[in-house]
Design a protein around this motif. Structure first.
Motif, PDB file in Angstrom:
ATOM      1  N   LEU A  68       0.837  -1.204   0.000  1.00 35.41           N
ATOM      2  CA  LEU A  68       0.000   0.000   0.000  1.00 35.41           C
ATOM      3  C   LEU A  68       0.872   1.254   0.000  1.00 35.41           C
ATOM      4  N   LEU A  69       1.969   1.188   0.780  1.00 34.73           N
ATOM      5  CA  LEU A  69       2.862   2.337   0.813  1.00 34.73           C
ATOM      6  C   LEU A  69       3.484   2.596  -0.564  1.00 34.73           C
ATOM      7  N   THR A  70       3.883   1.479  -1.238  1.00 35.32           N
ATOM      8  CA  THR A  70       4.478   1.618  -2.580  1.00 35.32           C
ATOM      9  C   THR A  70       3.479   2.224  -3.565  1.00 35.32           C
ATOM     10  N   VAL A  71       2.250   1.678  -3.521  1.00 26.49           N
ATOM     11  CA  VAL A  71       1.204   2.218  -4.416  1.00 26.49           C
ATOM     12  C   VAL A  71       0.946   3.674  -4.114  1.00 26.49           C
ATOM     13  N   ASN A  72       0.903   3.981  -2.836  1.00 19.95           N
ATOM     14  CA  ASN A  72       0.647   5.363  -2.446  1.00 19.95           C
ATOM     15  C   ASN A  72       1.764   6.276  -2.922  1.00 19.95           C
ATOM     16  N   ILE A  73       3.020   5.775  -2.762  1.00 23.80           N
ATOM     17  CA  ILE A  73       4.152   6.592  -3.222  1.00 23.80           C
ATOM     18  C   ILE A  73       4.088   6.787  -4.736  1.00 23.80           C
ATOM     19  N   GLY A  74       3.752   5.677  -5.494  1.00 27.99           N
ATOM     20  CA  GLY A  74       3.643   5.791  -6.955  1.00 27.99           C
ATOM     21  C   GLY A  74       2.564   6.765  -7.374  1.00 27.99           C
TER      22      GLY A  74
END
Length: 336
Positions: A68-74
């Motif tokens: 979720l953090l990666t998606v949010n960062i992307g």
């Protein structure tokens, strides 16, 4: 009574049940009272399994949090690109390129239209110049034809010209005169042709131009010629055609219509429609018909020659019953 703890062990080293029992007496015969009987049960207690499941859950939640953090960062980076103007700058650049291409296309179109207008103008100018040249060519051709007729006429008079003075000779007999053309001498011309006949290119011709002679049909005109050991004229050469046109043009009566100024010649297709033959039996090979002639509009089976500026367009077909002037020809009289 002593209390004993009884542990029932299962193969997995877990305890299924913990029981407290009261023993009475030496005979170990328990006396149970329903009120005093106590059962304490712990169901399926596995400490290691619970820990593993907890760890797995924690790891799963951690991985999910990372995803979720990666998606949010992307999404954040993409959003920053959008809000930062990168995509907008790309779109603006493409729009600028398209606008430049469009402007160039419009300019090319305008230049092509201007070139087309210029080409059309040049084409029209060329067309007018061509028409002018064609008109000049026709004028030159008329002048050439006139010069050729004049040359033919002058050539016909050469034998009659002296070295110093040009003279026009006539041979008279019975009140009639004969113009001598192509004659070697005045005396010789008169000796070759009958009074009223013209000596042209070693042949004697009779032109029915006298007012005392009435116009006739083709057959009647031929009979007139035959009675004088002659026949209607046969024209098989360019020089002869030019000389005849030049001669009849001098006697063109402007008070008459075009068709009334014709002269019968010895050409007809009475025997076979469309097959024109001379009175000597030979077929026509080279005619000097007017444009659109012969057309046989009114059963026109006989040919006539007419005064014309263009000597190569001077023949018409006409009904043989028409009354016209005529031209006879005969061999010259031998000198004896």
């Amino acid at each position: 009574m002593d209390n004993r703890k009884i542990f029932n062990r299962v193969p997995n080293d877990t305890y299924d049940r913990l029981e407290f029992q009261e023993e009475s007496g030496i005979d170990e015969q328990p006396v149970y009272a329903e009120q005093e009987k106590q059962h304490v049960t712990v169901s399926s207690i596995r400490p290691e399994s619970s820990v593993n499941q907890y760890k797995l859950l924690v790891i799963s939640l951690a991985v999910l949090a990372v995803i979720l953090l990666t998606v949010n960062i992307g999404l954040g980076v993409y959003y920053r690109k959008l809000t930062g103007g990168y995509l907008l700058r790309d779109i603006s650049g493409e729009m600028a390129k398209l606008q430049t291409a469009y402007d160039q296309a419009v300019q090319s179109k305008q230049e092509a239209q201007m070139q087309l207008v210029k080409e059309r103008s040049d084409h029209q100018l060329t067309k007018w110049e061509l028409e002018h040249q064609i008109t000049r060519r026709k004028d030159y051709q008329k002048q050439i034809d006139q010069i050729q007729v004049e040359v033919s006429r002058l050539t016909s008079h050469l034998p009659l010209l002296s070295e110093s003075v040009q003279k026009h000779y006539y041979c008279s007999a019975a009140g009639r005169t004969s113009v001598l053309l192509f004659s070697v001498s005045t005396e010789e011309g008169c000796r070759h042709c009958l009074p009223g006949w013209s000596f042209i290119d070693s042949t004697c011709y009779f032109f029915a131009i006298s007012e005392s002679l009435s116009i006739r049909s083709w057959l009647s005109a031929r009979q007139f010629c035959q009675k004088r050991n002659a026949d209607l004229i046969v024209i098989k050469s360019r020089q002869k055609q030019l000389a005849i046109i030049n001669f009849i043009a001098q006697y063109h009566d402007t008070s008459l219509t075009y068709h009334q100024n014709g002269f019968w010649i010895g050409l007809t297709d009475m025997e076979d429609e469309g097959v024109w033959k001379w009175v000597d039996g030979t077929r026509l090979s080279d005619g000097y018909w007017h444009v659109g002639e012969p057309n046989n509009q009114q059963n026109e089976d006989c040919a006539a020659v007419y005064p014309s500026e263009n000597p190569f367009r001077s023949w018409n077909d006409a009904p043989c019953s028409y009354n016209l002037k005529w031209i006879c020809e005969r061999e010259p009289t031998s000198i004896g």
